[in-house]
Design a protein around this motif. Structure first.
Motif, PDB file in Angstrom:
ATOM      1  N   TYR A 123       0.838  -1.202   0.000  1.00 14.56           N
ATOM      2  CA  TYR A 123       0.000   0.000   0.000  1.00 14.56           C
ATOM      3  C   TYR A 123       0.871   1.250   0.000  1.00 14.56           C
ATOM      4  O   TYR A 123       1.914   1.295   0.654  1.00 14.56           O
ATOM      5  CB  TYR A 123      -0.905   0.011   1.238  1.00 14.56           C
ATOM      6  CG  TYR A 123      -1.858   1.181   1.279  1.00 14.56           C
ATOM      7  CD1 TYR A 123      -2.961   1.243   0.428  1.00 14.56           C
ATOM      8  CD2 TYR A 123      -1.643   2.239   2.161  1.00 14.56           C
ATOM      9  CE1 TYR A 123      -3.832   2.322   0.450  1.00 14.56           C
ATOM     10  CE2 TYR A 123      -2.509   3.324   2.196  1.00 14.56           C
ATOM     11  CZ  TYR A 123      -3.597   3.361   1.342  1.00 14.56           C
ATOM     12  OH  TYR A 123      -4.448   4.436   1.368  1.00 14.56           O
ATOM     13  N   GLU A 124       0.450   2.240  -0.739  1.00 18.59           N
ATOM     14  CA  GLU A 124       1.095   3.556  -0.727  1.00 18.59           C
ATOM     15  C   GLU A 124       0.013   4.594  -0.940  1.00 18.59           C
ATOM     16  O   GLU A 124      -1.058   4.292  -1.488  1.00 18.59           O
ATOM     17  CB  GLU A 124       2.175   3.657  -1.798  1.00 18.59           C
ATOM     18  CG  GLU A 124       1.689   3.415  -3.209  1.00 18.59           C
ATOM     19  CD  GLU A 124       2.839   3.269  -4.206  1.00 18.59           C
ATOM     20  OE1 GLU A 124       2.988   4.174  -5.040  1.00 18.59           O
ATOM     21  OE2 GLU A 124       3.562   2.258  -4.128  1.00 18.59           O
ATOM     22  N   CYS A 125       0.286   5.829  -0.516  1.00 18.79           N
ATOM     23  CA  CYS A 125      -0.728   6.880  -0.606  1.00 18.79           C
ATOM     24  C   CYS A 125      -0.036   8.227  -0.788  1.00 18.79           C
ATOM     25  O   CYS A 125       0.898   8.558  -0.049  1.00 18.79           O
ATOM     26  CB  CYS A 125      -1.579   6.883   0.669  1.00 18.79           C
ATOM     27  SG  CYS A 125      -2.880   8.137   0.679  1.00 18.79           S
ATOM     28  N   ASP A 126      -0.479   8.994  -1.775  1.00 17.70           N
ATOM     29  CA  ASP A 126       0.099  10.319  -2.014  1.00 17.70           C
ATOM     30  C   ASP A 126      -0.108  11.202  -0.783  1.00 17.70           C
ATOM     31  O   ASP A 126      -1.160  11.175  -0.146  1.00 17.70           O
ATOM     32  CB  ASP A 126      -0.562  10.981  -3.220  1.00 17.70           C
ATOM     33  CG  ASP A 126      -0.200  10.299  -4.533  1.00 17.70           C
ATOM     34  OD1 ASP A 126       0.726   9.471  -4.531  1.00 17.70           O
ATOM     35  OD2 ASP A 126      -0.850  10.597  -5.555  1.00 17.70           O
ATOM     36  N   GLY A 127       0.912  11.987  -0.473  1.00 18.57           N
ATOM     37  CA  GLY A 127       0.810  12.950   0.626  1.00 18.57           C
ATOM     38  C   GLY A 127       1.319  12.456   1.960  1.00 18.57           C
ATOM     39  O   GLY A 127       1.501  13.253   2.883  1.00 18.57           O
ATOM     40  N   ILE A 128       1.528  11.139   2.071  1.00 14.15           N
ATOM     41  CA  ILE A 128       2.079  10.586   3.316  1.00 14.15           C
ATOM     42  C   ILE A 128       3.199   9.606   2.980  1.00 14.15           C
ATOM     43  O   ILE A 128       3.389   9.226   1.820  1.00 14.15           O
ATOM     44  CB  ILE A 128       1.004   9.885   4.175  1.00 14.15           C
ATOM     45  CG1 ILE A 128       0.387   8.700   3.421  1.00 14.15           C
ATOM     46  CG2 ILE A 128      -0.074  10.865   4.602  1.00 14.15           C
ATOM     47  CD1 ILE A 128      -0.572   7.883   4.265  1.00 14.15           C
ATOM     48  N   GLU A 129       3.939   9.196   3.996  1.00 18.08           N
ATOM     49  CA  GLU A 129       5.063   8.294   3.801  1.00 18.08           C
ATOM     50  C   GLU A 129       4.749   6.895   4.315  1.00 18.08           C
ATOM     51  O   GLU A 129       3.750   6.684   5.025  1.00 18.08           O
ATOM     52  CB  GLU A 129       6.303   8.842   4.525  1.00 18.08           C
ATOM     53  CG  GLU A 129       6.727  10.210   4.042  1.00 18.08           C
ATOM     54  CD  GLU A 129       7.970  10.725   4.757  1.00 18.08           C
ATOM     55  OE1 GLU A 129       8.750   9.905   5.285  1.00 18.08           O
ATOM     56  OE2 GLU A 129       8.150  11.949   4.802  1.00 18.08           O
ATOM     57  N   ALA A 130       5.620   5.971   3.986  1.00 17.20           N
ATOM     58  CA  ALA A 130       5.473   4.600   4.475  1.00 17.20           C
ATOM     59  C   ALA A 130       5.440   4.586   6.004  1.00 17.20           C
ATOM     60  O   ALA A 130       4.689   3.820   6.613  1.00 17.20           O
ATOM     61  CB  ALA A 130       6.615   3.736   3.953  1.00 17.20           C
ATOM     62  N   ASP A 131       6.248   5.444   6.629  1.00 18.70           N
ATOM     63  CA  ASP A 131       6.258   5.552   8.096  1.00 18.70           C
ATOM     64  C   ASP A 131       4.867   5.857   8.646  1.00 18.70           C
ATOM     65  O   ASP A 131       4.461   5.306   9.675  1.00 18.70           O
ATOM     66  CB  ASP A 131       7.199   6.681   8.548  1.00 18.70           C
ATOM     67  CG  ASP A 131       8.665   6.344   8.356  1.00 18.70           C
ATOM     68  OD1 ASP A 131       8.943   5.279   7.779  1.00 18.70           O
ATOM     69  OD2 ASP A 131       9.512   7.134   8.771  1.00 18.70           O
TER      70      ASP A 131
END
Length: 206
Positions: free
Chosen positions: A105-113
């Motif tokens: 999963y990944e999401c624009d505007g935030i990081e993996a952390d």
């Protein structure tokens, strides 16, 4: 208690790449580098074998600016360009995860952390294990959450829990934020208090 393994995808792939960079370069028959893919799979398999989780999530950075860049334009401003030999391996690793049935999963505007932190704190009834060498994530450690860190290249795993953190640094997890604020973080281009490094910061927090 169900076990949830959260994997820091970017962190692990970078670590795999640099840990295998100085050996004999591995490539496909048409010259595509695969050393990072090999190391990444090795680390995941080792963690899966040791933890035997019920659920797995691999979190990724989207590669686009985040809300941190809006607050601080110089965020990560000193980072070098990623090697092309590593860039070409990102889609291969994603293809591997999909084929193996590991959710990513990944999401624009935030990081993996941020994804990992949200999942960890959102499941207090789970046994949480985080695979990453990023010390920022040590703030998430609690009675049901620990961090798995690859040591000696990719051959050993060190588990950081509340007891180990106290023994190694004399800190409780909540103090990791204070530590970073005092000493700064060169890798993210975040300044700390002038003249305060890790040693001084640890003394102050003690």
């Amino acid at each position: 208690m169900k076990k949830l393994l959260l994997i820091d995808g970017n962190n692990m792939l970078f670590k795999a790449y640099h840990a295998t960079l100085y050996g004999r370069m591995m490539t496909t028959s048409n010259g595509i580098p695969t050393n990072a893919v090999f190391g990444f799979i090795h680390m995941i398999q080792k963690a899966l074998q040791q933890i035997q989780p019920d659920y797995v999530l691999v979190a990724w950075d989207s590669g686009k600016p985040t809300f941190r860049h809006e607050h601080y334009k110089e965020y990560k401003g000193t980072r070098k360009e990623v090697d092309e030999a590593l860039i070409v391996q990102f889609p291969i690793v994603r293809e591997y995860l999909d084929a193996y049935g590991l959710y990513r999963y990944e999401c624009d505007g935030i990081e993996a952390d941020d994804i990992i932190g949200t999942m960890a704190k959102g499941h207090p009834d789970y046994e949480i294990h985080i695979l990453s060498s990023d010390k920022d994530l040590w703030q998430l450690i609690d009675s049901t959450t620990d961090i798995y860190v690859m040591k000696k290249g990719l051959s050993e795993i060190e588990v950081i829990n509340e007891h180990v953190l106290k023994e190694k640094m004399g800190l409780v997890p909540q103090q990791i934020v204070d530590l970073k604020a005092l000493m700064g973080d060169a890798s993210d281009n975040i300044p700390g208090v002038p003249g305060v490094g890790e040693k001084t910061a640890l003394k102050l927090l003690a």
